[in-house]
Scaffold this motif. Structure first.
Motif, PDB file in Angstrom:
ATOM      1  N   TRP A  49       0.818  -1.209   0.000  1.00 35.50           N
ATOM      2  CA  TRP A  49       0.000   0.000   0.000  1.00 35.50           C
ATOM      3  C   TRP A  49       0.855   1.263   0.000  1.00 35.50           C
ATOM      4  CZ3 TRP A  49       0.004   3.743   3.794  1.00 35.50           C
ATOM      5  CH2 TRP A  49       0.589   3.413   5.005  1.00 35.50           C
ATOM      6  N   MET A  50       2.083   1.145   0.499  1.00 40.94           N
ATOM      7  CA  MET A  50       2.975   2.302   0.519  1.00 40.94           C
ATOM      8  C   MET A  50       3.356   2.711  -0.911  1.00 40.94           C
ATOM      9  SD  MET A  50       4.215   4.488   2.659  1.00 40.94           S
ATOM     10  CE  MET A  50       3.881   3.738   4.218  1.00 40.94           C
ATOM     11  N   SER A  51       3.270   1.792  -1.858  1.00 40.75           N
ATOM     12  CA  SER A  51       3.570   2.101  -3.262  1.00 40.75           C
ATOM     13  C   SER A  51       2.384   2.743  -3.974  1.00 40.75           C
ATOM     14  CB  SER A  51       3.952   0.821  -4.013  1.00 40.75           C
ATOM     15  OG  SER A  51       5.121   0.271  -3.488  1.00 40.75           O
ATOM     16  N   THR A  52       1.176   2.510  -3.489  1.00 37.67           N
ATOM     17  CA  THR A  52      -0.002   2.976  -4.215  1.00 37.67           C
ATOM     18  C   THR A  52      -0.723   4.140  -3.550  1.00 37.67           C
ATOM     19  OG1 THR A  52      -1.380   1.328  -3.096  1.00 37.67           O
ATOM     20  CG2 THR A  52      -0.406   0.698  -5.216  1.00 37.67           C
ATOM     21  N   ASP A  53      -0.760   4.184  -2.240  1.00 37.60           N
ATOM     22  CA  ASP A  53      -1.501   5.227  -1.534  1.00 37.60           C
ATOM     23  C   ASP A  53      -0.585   6.432  -1.330  1.00 37.60           C
ATOM     24  OD1 ASP A  53      -2.991   2.924  -1.367  1.00 37.60           O
ATOM     25  OD2 ASP A  53      -3.676   3.290   0.674  1.00 37.60           O
ATOM     26  N   ALA A  54      -1.007   7.579  -1.837  1.00 38.43           N
ATOM     27  CA  ALA A  54      -0.116   8.733  -1.793  1.00 38.43           C
ATOM     28  C   ALA A  54      -0.747   9.976  -1.174  1.00 38.43           C
ATOM     29  CB  ALA A  54       0.368   9.061  -3.211  1.00 38.43           C
ATOM     30  N   GLU A  55      -2.026   9.954  -0.861  1.00 40.29           N
ATOM     31  CA  GLU A  55      -2.676  11.150  -0.325  1.00 40.29           C
ATOM     32  C   GLU A  55      -3.046  10.958   1.139  1.00 40.29           C
ATOM     33  OE1 GLU A  55      -5.764  12.808  -2.726  1.00 40.29           O
ATOM     34  OE2 GLU A  55      -4.455  12.915  -4.481  1.00 40.29           O
ATOM     35  N   ILE A  56      -2.712  11.968   1.927  1.00 36.88           N
ATOM     36  CA  ILE A  56      -2.942  11.955   3.368  1.00 36.88           C
ATOM     37  C   ILE A  56      -3.916  13.079   3.706  1.00 36.88           C
ATOM     38  CG2 ILE A  56      -1.835  12.057   5.636  1.00 36.88           C
ATOM     39  CD1 ILE A  56      -0.808   9.812   3.642  1.00 36.88           C
ATOM     40  N   ALA A  57      -4.961  12.760   4.438  1.00 39.97           N
ATOM     41  CA  ALA A  57      -5.960  13.755   4.809  1.00 39.97           C
ATOM     42  C   ALA A  57      -5.395  14.734   5.829  1.00 39.97           C
ATOM     43  CB  ALA A  57      -7.187  13.067   5.392  1.00 39.97           C
ATOM     44  N   CYS A  58      -5.863  15.944   5.768  1.00 39.82           N
ATOM     45  CA  CYS A  58      -5.523  16.934   6.794  1.00 39.82           C
ATOM     46  C   CYS A  58      -6.022  16.391   8.127  1.00 39.82           C
ATOM     47  CB  CYS A  58      -6.201  18.268   6.475  1.00 39.82           C
ATOM     48  SG  CYS A  58      -5.894  19.538   7.730  1.00 39.82           S
ATOM     49  N   PRO A  59      -5.268  16.558   9.204  1.00 37.01           N
ATOM     50  CA  PRO A  59      -5.706  16.021  10.491  1.00 37.01           C
ATOM     51  C   PRO A  59      -6.918  16.753  11.082  1.00 37.01           C
ATOM     52  CG  PRO A  59      -3.666  17.240  10.757  1.00 37.01           C
ATOM     53  CD  PRO A  59      -3.937  17.157   9.281  1.00 37.01           C
ATOM     54  N   ASP A  60      -7.226  17.953  10.580  1.00 36.64           N
ATOM     55  CA  ASP A  60      -8.408  18.674  11.043  1.00 36.64           C
ATOM     56  C   ASP A  60      -9.624  18.065  10.351  1.00 36.64           C
ATOM     57  OD1 ASP A  60     -10.581  20.437  11.344  1.00 36.64           O
ATOM     58  OD2 ASP A  60      -9.251  22.183  11.480  1.00 36.64           O
ATOM     59  N   PRO A  61     -10.546  17.470  11.092  1.00 39.66           N
ATOM     60  CA  PRO A  61     -11.688  16.802  10.454  1.00 39.66           C
ATOM     61  C   PRO A  61     -12.591  17.755   9.669  1.00 39.66           C
ATOM     62  CG  PRO A  61     -11.992  16.903  12.836  1.00 39.66           C
ATOM     63  CD  PRO A  61     -10.605  17.416  12.553  1.00 39.66           C
TER      64      PRO A  61
END
Length: 162
Positions: free
Chosen positions: A90-102
């Protein structure tokens, strides 16, 4: 601590001779802010903001900042993203991280940009371990023999009592 580690390595029979090729490679990364149109962004980020990671050096463009909370959400993933991973990981395919502020709709996208070569001896004082056969030989010579347990003398296990 590095000096202690170095002495510990020496005490356990690890070779101090550098191998002919002690190089390794890491990806350089660009972490870009993605902001959906017409959404209020709570973390202070702006579309197009970014930072780069070159080896261990994080670089921001002049005059640009990043929220410590946004940075904290992506920081644990960066070292893994720098390394070669299986295409199925998954480290090769998932590249977007959500902002920690919901309540914030922005995301941070991690992009591998190029490959940089490093030498082990340039980034640490701890020497590389000796070849496996040498380490096993040294370990065997320095370690006392462990007593062997005869399993036939053990009482039978009663799984129903567990």
């Amino acid at each position: 601590m590095r000096v202690e580690s170095y002495h510990n390595y020496l005490a356990h029979g690890v070779s101090t001779a550098a191998p002919a090729d002690d190089s390794f490679q890491l990806y350089d990364l660009r972490v870009e802010v993605i902001c959906p149109p017409d959404q209020r962004i709570m973390c202070g980020a702006k579309e197009g903001d970014y930072f780069t990671l070159e080896g261990e050096m994080l670089r921001l463009p002049p005059g640009q900042g990043i929220s410590i909370y946004s940075l904290g959400s992506v920081l644990p993933l960066l070292a893994a993203k720098q390394r070669v991973t299986s295409p199925n990981d998954w480290m090769s395919t998932d590249a977007e991280i959500a902002c920690p502020d919901p309540h914030c709709k922005s995301r941070l996208r991690i992009v591998r940009t190029s490959v940089r070569t490093f030498r082990h001896g340039d980034v640490t004082v701890v020497p590389l371990p000796a070849r496996t056969s040498d380490v096993e030989k040294t370990y065997t010579e320095r370690s006392p023999a462990l007593p062997q347990t005869d399993a036939s003398n053990l009482p039978e296990r009663d799984d129903a009592a567990v």
